[in-house]
Design a protein around this motif. Structure first.
Motif, short mmCIF file in Angstrom:
data_model
loop_
_atom_site.label_atom_id
_atom_site.label_comp_id
_atom_site.label_asym_id
_atom_site.label_seq_id
_atom_site.Cartn_x
_atom_site.Cartn_y
_atom_site.Cartn_z
N PHE A 36 -5.39 -33.79 -15.23
CA PHE A 36 -4.99 -32.39 -15.34
C PHE A 36 -4.61 -32.02 -16.78
O PHE A 36 -5.23 -31.19 -17.40
N GLY A 37 -3.60 -32.66 -17.32
CA GLY A 37 -3.12 -32.26 -18.62
C GLY A 37 -4.15 -32.37 -19.71
O GLY A 37 -4.12 -31.62 -20.67
N LEU A 38 -5.06 -33.34 -19.59
CA LEU A 38 -6.07 -33.52 -20.61
C LEU A 38 -7.43 -33.03 -20.13
O LEU A 38 -8.47 -33.60 -20.42
N ALA A 39 -7.42 -31.97 -19.36
CA ALA A 39 -8.67 -31.43 -18.83
C ALA A 39 -9.16 -30.27 -19.69
O ALA A 39 -8.37 -29.58 -20.35
N ARG A 40 -10.45 -30.06 -19.67
CA ARG A 40 -11.00 -28.86 -20.31
C ARG A 40 -10.49 -27.61 -19.61
O ARG A 40 -10.21 -27.62 -18.40
N LEU A 41 -10.42 -26.55 -20.38
CA LEU A 41 -9.93 -25.27 -19.85
C LEU A 41 -11.03 -24.22 -19.92
O LEU A 41 -11.78 -24.16 -20.91
N PRO A 42 -11.14 -23.39 -18.90
CA PRO A 42 -12.11 -22.29 -18.95
C PRO A 42 -11.66 -21.24 -19.95
O PRO A 42 -10.47 -21.03 -20.19
N ILE A 43 -12.62 -20.53 -20.53
CA ILE A 43 -12.33 -19.54 -21.56
C ILE A 43 -12.51 -18.12 -21.03
O ILE A 43 -11.62 -17.29 -21.12
N GLY A 44 -13.69 -17.83 -20.48
CA GLY A 44 -13.93 -16.49 -19.97
C GLY A 44 -15.40 -16.17 -19.96
O GLY A 44 -16.26 -17.06 -20.09
N TRP A 45 -15.73 -14.89 -19.84
CA TRP A 45 -17.13 -14.49 -19.78
C TRP A 45 -17.26 -13.02 -20.19
O TRP A 45 -16.33 -12.23 -20.08
N PHE A 46 -18.44 -12.71 -20.67
CA PHE A 46 -18.81 -11.33 -20.94
C PHE A 46 -19.69 -10.84 -19.80
O PHE A 46 -20.50 -11.60 -19.24
N THR A 47 -19.55 -9.56 -19.47
CA THR A 47 -20.49 -8.94 -18.56
C THR A 47 -21.29 -7.89 -19.31
O THR A 47 -20.73 -7.08 -20.06
N LEU A 48 -22.59 -7.96 -19.10
CA LEU A 48 -23.49 -6.92 -19.59
C LEU A 48 -23.62 -5.90 -18.46
O LEU A 48 -24.19 -6.19 -17.42
N GLU A 49 -23.06 -4.72 -18.68
CA GLU A 49 -22.94 -3.72 -17.62
C GLU A 49 -23.85 -2.54 -17.93
O GLU A 49 -23.57 -1.72 -18.82
N PRO A 50 -24.98 -2.43 -17.23
CA PRO A 50 -25.91 -1.33 -17.50
C PRO A 50 -25.42 -0.02 -16.93
O PRO A 50 -24.50 0.02 -16.10
N VAL A 51 -26.06 1.06 -17.33
CA VAL A 51 -25.76 2.37 -16.79
C VAL A 51 -26.26 2.48 -15.36
O VAL A 51 -25.57 2.95 -14.46
N GLY A 52 -27.50 2.06 -15.14
CA GLY A 52 -28.11 2.16 -13.82
C GLY A 52 -27.95 0.89 -13.01
O GLY A 52 -27.38 -0.11 -13.47
N THR A 53 -28.48 0.92 -11.82
CA THR A 53 -28.44 -0.23 -10.92
C THR A 53 -29.58 -1.19 -11.26
O THR A 53 -30.74 -0.78 -11.41
N ILE A 54 -29.24 -2.47 -11.39
CA ILE A 54 -30.25 -3.48 -11.73
C ILE A 54 -31.27 -3.58 -10.60
O ILE A 54 -30.90 -3.75 -9.43
N THR A 55 -32.54 -3.45 -10.96
CA THR A 55 -33.61 -3.55 -9.96
C THR A 55 -34.51 -4.75 -10.19
O THR A 55 -35.20 -5.20 -9.27
N ALA A 56 -34.54 -5.29 -11.42
CA ALA A 56 -35.44 -6.41 -11.70
C ALA A 56 -35.03 -7.07 -13.01
O ALA A 56 -34.38 -6.46 -13.87
N VAL A 57 -35.42 -8.33 -13.17
CA VAL A 57 -35.30 -9.03 -14.45
C VAL A 57 -36.62 -9.74 -14.72
O VAL A 57 -37.36 -10.08 -13.80
#
Length: 773
Positions: free
Chosen positions: A110-131
């Motif tokens: 535990f004490g010597l464990a890696r720690l999570p940092i976070g994340w970015f979200t790419l937030e479009p104007v419209g609703t995602i329909t495809a990638v």
């Protein structure tokens, strides 16, 4: 006599037919123009051909880390997939391999464990329909589009090779011009708390503080043990393109990460994406050209090149030793670096693929060698060393109440259940780096002094018995769950350690007062416990339940002390292998990579391929990642070593060419494959038979090669002149090669084309990722 082509000859126009046969998908014209380089198109360059063919594609939005693209440079890493919970956004996870907690009072888990940092979200104007995404392996970049009901976002993303900055360029259509980026700091608490009981008194670190500093946004995460990690980012707009630049910095115990992160982002953001990409691509293009492998299984060939991408995205010699999920930390019970199998398997492929620049194991064991003695109880620290099951990147373990304040337990005590052999097994990786380079500095400065201490720890507990043999008290075979005297895991590593120390003093020309003791161990060490089912866990402890580890078989693989080439060993090896994999229930992915490599030693290419097929079918995820309760990275990487073992083996002073190829692999090309003895091997199989073999000596070491050509042969140097050789067994010859000299072996009178080329696939296969079909 026609001249022999140089070892770096590259096939030209004829390659186009092979590339087309491999089912390559042509890049868009704009991308091709943007990436144009001399002699670097799929039609003229074999590396471009196989890498373009191996690109992962997504025509469906990935929903987990196991499905999505991933970018990294061994420090900064990002996994990319849909924001969980149905949100209309794409998550770019942001993690860093140096970011960890530093509270030793809770022990390494535990004490010597890696720690999570976070994340970015790419937030479009419209609703995602495809990638429509492609991870371009050759450039180490993600490119493609996100389509919504309001328009399109065209993106390019990379984690820069040397700057440790992630850059994401987004070109929006008119309807998506107002898309946004949002950063979400993660709670700075070990991800292990979701899987294991939390120690008394353990709390998460305080929340990150988000602020803006002269146009750069920061999230400063203070740590209760001291120090901090900082995420910094800014966005720049030019010519309708919006580019996000972000970085992570970590410092302990000082609070200097903030200044480092600000400097890094400001420096990177002064350059447009294309400028950063140019230097980034140059490193990756040069990286891949250090070796080449093409085989006719399209799915497996693509998997191979993806792993070469993955290991360079996760490992560098100057980076921390890989944690179980590389730089891509996700929810996991394994947030540290594991030494009882994971590290060893993670790094095996760097040797054959000729990528010693990724060898963090040798560097870390040398740099933190003093900490390895502190893992033991005080009476043993003067002359011994060890490594516990898990550590932080600095190989520090804070101890625990159960272990009395030290990390590696004392043999014969129950509890604890010590894994005494972990350091010795890790040093086998260092030995492999020495053997594949013949760099005596590795032997003299790292391997010999540390292996001497690792073996010394065993010698404190090795005792004679009435049978005249030396025995070990109870120790622990990794994760089997039972302490056993004369544990095979430890006996096998101890025997290898003593033999390697004796070989080392001979090579280094030094005297060591312990040499007689090492010889005594080799003479008197008790035989490995066996029963009717093969190798046992230890004396009185049979292998009697399904178990993923093959630690009780290390003498067979990877130590190659008990080998199939000795007929006296064959029944024991086969019985042990069949008994081990015959227990269903607890088998995991690396069970099948181990079984494949043992089968390859047995010369059974069909069985090796069968085991790799089971691995792919049962365990490998859409993006070639692997899951075992949580993300772990070693198994796909070790599958590459299994492929290497099928293509070439060089243990015991003999280079074996194509020792375990399945019959379906009638065509195969390998180039600059690194072998023990510091040879670079190039060879080709055509129409089901070895056509030619070329070896270049980097160290002038003895060269014994089992060439796999039938009939009469001839051996010439790189200029076509005859070279003398002598028989060294059936199908085996000995050649005297000076440093820098080459030998080419062919059938008598044959003058084959020895160009580097991809071979055509036996049949079409789907790409990795999430293609539409």
């Amino acid at each position: 006599m026609s001249p022999i082509p140089s070892r770096r000859t590259v096939l030209g126009g004829a390659l186009a037919a092979s590339a087309g046969a491999a089912g390559l998908v042509t890049a868009p014209a704009a991308h091709a123009a943007e990436h144009a380089e001399p002699a670097a198109t799929a039609a003229s360059d074999p590396w471009a051909a196989v890498l373009d063919d191996a690109d992962m594609v997504w025509q469906k939005l990935p929903t987990t880390w196991y499905e999505g693209p991933f970018l990294g440079n061994a420090l900064l890493g990002s996994g990319i997939y849909a924001e969980p919970g149905g949100a209309n956004a794409v998550r770019f996870n942001v993690q860093h391999s140096e970011v960890q907690d530093h509270r030793p009072e809770f022990g390494s888990l535990f004490g010597l464990a890696r720690l999570p940092i976070g994340w970015f979200t790419l937030e479009p104007v419209g609703t995602i329909t495809a990638v429509d995404w492609r991870l371009r392996l050759r450039d180490a970049e993600l490119t493609g589009t996100v389509t919504t009901d309001k328009g399109t976002l065209t993106l390019r993303a990379l984690v820069h090779n040397s700057r440790s900055v992630m850059a994401v360029e987004v070109t929006p259509s008119a309807g998506e011009a107002a898309f946004r980026w949002v950063f979400h700091p993660a709670e700075a608490i070990s991800p292990r708390v979701a899987f294991k009981p939390v120690p008394d008194g353990y709390t998460g670190n305080p929340p990150a503080v988000v602020a803006e500093r002269d146009g750069v946004h920061t999230a400063v995460q203070s740590l209760l043990a001291g120090g901090q990690h900082v995420t910094a980012w800014r966005e720049r707009t030019a010519a309708g393109r919006r580019t996000l630049y972000l970085t992570v910095a970590h410092s302990f115990p000082r609070t200097t990460a903030l200044g480092a992160a600000l400097k890094s982002v400001r420096s990177a953001s002064a350059h447009p994406y294309d400028t950063l990409a140019a230097t980034h691509r140059r490193w990756w293009h040069a990286y891949y050209r250090k070796s080449f492998l093409s085989l006719p299984d399209a799915r497996l060939q693509r998997f191979y090149w993806i792993q070469l991408y993955k290991v360079a995205a996760a490992a560098r010699a100057d980076a921390p030793v890989m944690a179980t999920c590389g730089p891509w930390l996700e929810s996991t019970p394994w947030p540290n670096t594991w030494w009882n199998l994971n590290v060893q398997l993670e790094y095996w492929l760097i040797h054959g693929s000729n990528h010693l620049e990724l060898d963090a194991v040798t560097r870390a064991l040398s740099e933190f060698r003093d900490n390895l003695s502190n893992q033991l109880d005080a009476p043993y620290r003067k002359d011994s060393a060890g490594i516990p099951r898990t550590t932080d990147p600095q190989l520090v373990n804070g101890g625990s109440v159960a272990n009395g304040g030290f990390a590696v337990g004392i043999p014969g005590q129950d509890p604890p259940t010590p894994e005494v052999g972990n350091l010795t097994w890790a040093l086998h990786n260092v030995w492999l780096s020495y053997r594949h380079t013949m760099d005596t500095a590795i032997l003299r400065d790292v391997l010999f002094p540390l292996l001497r201490k690792a073996v010394n720890y065993y010698l404190h507990f090795l005792t004679p018995a009435s049978d005249g043999k030396l025995h070990l008290p109870a120790t622990f075979s990794p994760e089997y769950g039972v302490n056993a005297p004369d544990c095979n895991y430890d006996l096998m590593l101890l025997r290898w350690g003593c033999a390697t120390l004796l070989e080392s003093v001979k090579t280094l020309g030094v005297h060591d007062d312990l040499a007689p003791r090492w010889r005594e161990v080799l003479t008197k060490l008790t035989p490995y416990p066996v029963d009717e089912n093969g190798y046992m866990i230890g004396a009185g402890v049979p292998f009697a339940k399904s178990h993923r580890h093959y630690s009780h078989l290390l003498a067979v693989y990877p130590l190659y002390e008990v080998t199939w080439e000795d007929p006296a060993n064959r029944e024991l090896i086969e019985t042990s292998l069949n008994h081990w994999v015959g227990f269903e229930g607890a088998l995991q992915g690396y069970t099948f990579t181990g079984a494949a490599s043992i089968s390859a030693q047995m010369g059974r290419g069909e069985d090796a391929l069968k085991y790799l097929g089971e691995l792919m079918r049962r365990f490998i995820q859409a993006n070639t990642m692997y899951k075992e309760s949580g993300p772990v990275i070693e198994t796909p990487l070790s599958a590459v070593q299994s492929l290497h073992d099928m293509v070439c083996q060089s243990w015991g002073g003999v280079i074996r060419i194509f020792p375990a190829l399945p019959a379906a692999w009638r065509e195969l090309v390998v180039h600059d494959f690194r072998t023990q003895g510091a040879f670079l091997l190039s060879a080709a199989r055509e129409d089901g038979a070895t056509r030619w073999v070329r070896l270049r000596s980097e160290a002038g070491a003895p060269c014994v090669v089992r060439h796999s050509l039938g009939g009469d042969i001839e051996v010439r140097d790189g200029h076509g002149r005859p070279l003398r050789y002598e028989p060294a067994g059936e199908g085996t010859i000995r050649i005297r090669l000076a440093r820098g000299q080459e030998a080419v072996i062919t059938a008598r009178g044959d003058r084959p084309d020895m160009s580097v080329r991809p071979v055509p696939p036996n049949e079409a296969a789907p790409r990795w990722g999430l293609p539409a079909s």
